[in-house]
Design a protein around this motif. Sequence first.
Motif, PDB file in Angstrom:
ATOM      1  N   LEU A  24       0.701  -1.227   0.011  1.00  0.00           N
ATOM      2  CA  LEU A  24      -0.053   0.133   0.068  1.00  0.00           C
ATOM      3  C   LEU A  24       0.881   1.345  -0.067  1.00  0.00           C
ATOM      4  O   LEU A  24       1.859   1.020   0.826  1.00  0.00           O
ATOM      5  N   ALA A  25       0.436   2.283  -0.772  1.00  0.00           N
ATOM      6  CA  ALA A  25       1.378   3.518  -0.868  1.00  0.00           C
ATOM      7  C   ALA A  25       0.395   4.555  -1.371  1.00  0.00           C
ATOM      8  O   ALA A  25      -0.418   4.243  -2.103  1.00  0.00           O
ATOM      9  N   PRO A  26       0.830   5.837  -0.785  1.00  0.00           N
ATOM     10  CA  PRO A  26      -0.002   7.174  -1.306  1.00  0.00           C
ATOM     11  C   PRO A  26       0.850   7.402  -2.571  1.00  0.00           C
ATOM     12  O   PRO A  26       2.148   7.209  -2.932  1.00  0.00           O
ATOM     13  N   CYS A  27       0.303   7.856  -3.653  1.00  0.00           N
ATOM     14  CA  CYS A  27       0.902   8.279  -4.712  1.00  0.00           C
ATOM     15  C   CYS A  27       0.132   9.896  -5.527  1.00  0.00           C
ATOM     16  O   CYS A  27      -1.025   9.705  -5.693  1.00  0.00           O
ATOM     17  N   GLY A  53      -3.760   8.811  -5.880  1.00  0.00           N
ATOM     18  CA  GLY A  53      -4.695   8.339  -4.616  1.00  0.00           C
ATOM     19  C   GLY A  53      -3.857   7.378  -3.764  1.00  0.00           C
ATOM     20  O   GLY A  53      -2.543   6.984  -3.826  1.00  0.00           O
ATOM     21  N   TRP A  54      -4.690   6.590  -3.122  1.00  0.00           N
ATOM     22  CA  TRP A  54      -4.169   5.547  -2.156  1.00  0.00           C
ATOM     23  C   TRP A  54      -4.328   4.348  -2.930  1.00  0.00           C
ATOM     24  O   TRP A  54      -5.400   3.907  -3.205  1.00  0.00           O
ATOM     25  N   GLY A  55      -3.174   3.414  -3.271  1.00  0.00           N
ATOM     26  CA  GLY A  55      -3.341   2.153  -4.084  1.00  0.00           C
ATOM     27  C   GLY A  55      -2.661   1.081  -3.376  1.00  0.00           C
ATOM     28  O   GLY A  55      -1.776   1.288  -2.778  1.00  0.00           O
ATOM     29  N   ILE A  56      -3.269  -0.235  -3.580  1.00  0.00           N
ATOM     30  CA  ILE A  56      -2.297  -1.213  -3.453  1.00  0.00           C
ATOM     31  C   ILE A  56      -1.843  -1.699  -4.831  1.00  0.00           C
ATOM     32  O   ILE A  56      -2.202  -1.883  -5.807  1.00  0.00           O
ATOM     33  N   PHE A  57      -0.309  -1.952  -4.633  1.00  0.00           N
ATOM     34  CA  PHE A  57       0.506  -1.926  -5.968  1.00  0.00           C
ATOM     35  C   PHE A  57       1.013  -3.336  -5.947  1.00  0.00           C
ATOM     36  O   PHE A  57       1.369  -3.922  -4.778  1.00  0.00           O
ATOM     37  N   GLN A  58       1.388  -3.712  -7.168  1.00  0.00           N
ATOM     38  CA  GLN A  58       2.187  -4.916  -7.275  1.00  0.00           C
ATOM     39  C   GLN A  58       3.441  -4.639  -8.269  1.00  0.00           C
ATOM     40  O   GLN A  58       3.237  -4.066  -9.423  1.00  0.00           O
ATOM     41  N   ALA A  59       4.534  -4.850  -7.969  1.00  0.00           N
ATOM     42  CA  ALA A  59       5.737  -4.598  -8.724  1.00  0.00           C
ATOM     43  C   ALA A  59       5.635  -5.725  -9.867  1.00  0.00           C
ATOM     44  O   ALA A  59       5.598  -6.708  -9.860  1.00  0.00           O
ATOM     45  N   VAL A  60       6.005  -4.984 -11.118  1.00  0.00           N
ATOM     46  CA  VAL A  60       5.928  -5.713 -12.252  1.00  0.00           C
ATOM     47  C   VAL A  60       7.647  -5.954 -12.429  1.00  0.00           C
ATOM     48  O   VAL A  60       7.747  -6.953 -12.782  1.00  0.00           O
ATOM     49  N   ASP A  61       8.475  -5.040 -12.355  1.00  0.00           N
ATOM     50  CA  ASP A  61       9.850  -5.070 -12.436  1.00  0.00           C
ATOM     51  C   ASP A  61      10.403  -4.229 -11.060  1.00  0.00           C
ATOM     52  O   ASP A  61       9.688  -3.486 -10.185  1.00  0.00           O
ATOM     53  N   THR A  64       8.868  -0.671 -12.038  1.00  0.00           N
ATOM     54  CA  THR A  64       7.265  -0.267 -12.445  1.00  0.00           C
ATOM     55  C   THR A  64       6.632  -1.170 -11.386  1.00  0.00           C
ATOM     56  O   THR A  64       6.758  -2.212 -11.073  1.00  0.00           O
ATOM     57  N   ALA A  65       5.433  -0.297 -11.087  1.00  0.00           N
ATOM     58  CA  ALA A  65       4.406  -1.218 -10.182  1.00  0.00           C
ATOM     59  C   ALA A  65       3.144  -0.895 -10.649  1.00  0.00           C
ATOM     60  O   ALA A  65       2.778   0.437 -10.941  1.00  0.00           O
ATOM     61  N   THR A  66       2.295  -1.708 -10.655  1.00  0.00           N
ATOM     62  CA  THR A  66       1.019  -1.604 -11.297  1.00  0.00           C
ATOM     63  C   THR A  66       0.024  -1.632 -10.251  1.00  0.00           C
ATOM     64  O   THR A  66       0.024  -2.135  -9.104  1.00  0.00           O
ATOM     65  N   VAL A  67      -1.117  -0.693 -10.258  1.00  0.00           N
ATOM     66  CA  VAL A  67      -2.147  -0.541  -9.442  1.00  0.00           C
ATOM     67  C   VAL A  67      -3.095  -1.908  -9.350  1.00  0.00           C
ATOM     68  O   VAL A  67      -3.888  -2.193 -10.476  1.00  0.00           O
ATOM     69  N   VAL A  68      -3.058  -2.662  -8.214  1.00  0.00           N
ATOM     70  CA  VAL A  68      -4.042  -3.799  -8.286  1.00  0.00           C
ATOM     71  C   VAL A  68      -5.557  -3.230  -7.781  1.00  0.00           C
ATOM     72  O   VAL A  68      -6.532  -3.683  -8.722  1.00  0.00           O
ATOM     73  N   GLU A  69      -5.586  -2.315  -6.855  1.00  0.00           N
ATOM     74  CA  GLU A  69      -6.800  -1.923  -6.465  1.00  0.00           C
ATOM     75  C   GLU A  69      -6.557  -0.479  -5.792  1.00  0.00           C
ATOM     76  O   GLU A  69      -5.592  -0.610  -5.066  1.00  0.00           O
ATOM     77  N   GLU A  70      -7.691   0.151  -5.684  1.00  0.00           N
ATOM     78  CA  GLU A  70      -7.617   1.188  -4.522  1.00  0.00           C
ATOM     79  C   GLU A  70      -7.790   0.963  -3.146  1.00  0.00           C
ATOM     80  O   GLU A  70      -8.573  -0.114  -2.788  1.00  0.00           O
ATOM     81  N   ALA A  71      -6.825   1.495  -2.217  1.00  0.00           N
ATOM     82  CA  ALA A  71      -7.062   1.080  -0.999  1.00  0.00           C
ATOM     83  C   ALA A  71      -8.187   1.586  -0.281  1.00  0.00           C
ATOM     84  O   ALA A  71      -8.766   2.493  -0.613  1.00  0.00           O
TER      85      ALA A  71
END
Length: 277
Positions: A24-27, A53-61, A64-71
């Motif tokens: 989870l991180a703010p962006c 916004g506030w998101g749940i992120f998944q590292a791609v490499d 880069t990290a993609t937004v999985v869903e909003e927190a």
Amino acid sequence: MTNIFKLINQIAIAQAQLSTTQFLAPCVKGGRVRTRVAGMIYTFSPKPSKFEGWGIFQAVDEKTATVVEEADLPQIAEYLQHFPQIRLRLAHQLQKQTWLAYPVNEVDMRQRLKVVKPIAVHLVTEGVTFEQIIARWNGQSCWFEEVDRRTDPAISETLQSAVKQLTSAEELQFKGITPEIRTVYELATRRIEGFTQPQQDEKRLKKALRMGGGTLNQFQDRGDYWTVDWTTADGVRHTSAIAKADLTVVSSGICLSGRDRDFDLQSLVGVMEHQEW
């Protein structure tokens, strides 16, 4: 050598965990997000790049990290609990969800952050100009938590009313005003049309002349006084030197037998009209 091997092993463990870790991180829009994995700090560009916004992120490499869903709100609240709380008052919007704010208590802010200054608050999802808020400082950035419900709403209402009346920061007076409130008012009005010093000076001169029955044509700054070009109600133009401090007459433009300073700009209008008569 042992330390080098230990570091290499730590990096290998972090990289192995990276692809399976969600965080989870703010962006902010156009910004980047950070997380710590196995003791290593990673900084990513979010995908999509315009996410804010506030998101749940998944590292791609590693970059880069993609937004999985909003927190959700409980997740955000838990994240913010790790950082010190500060109370601020909103001054004006810098961009979509980022506002400039000023501390409610300068002494408290100096103790917490070692400095007192206007501060950018990110991800402000509610609140209007002059509203008091609670924010969290993570050591680098300030993040909005909630509107401070314990503050007196009459303060922000009074300030908003003062803006509509083009009241300057120096003229602002009401019960409960503090130096911090005056500062945030100055920050907020600095960008508003009608609040620059020349505009305030013009407003002041126009008011004095209008009360006496005259009108302002133009004026020039001469340091401690203005040279004011004005007209009486019957259309006769005059040029007078008027002191900035209290609008007393430095030079009326006609012979007043050395009594120029016995008059101010408002009363000078009547004197001139009588002189014309």
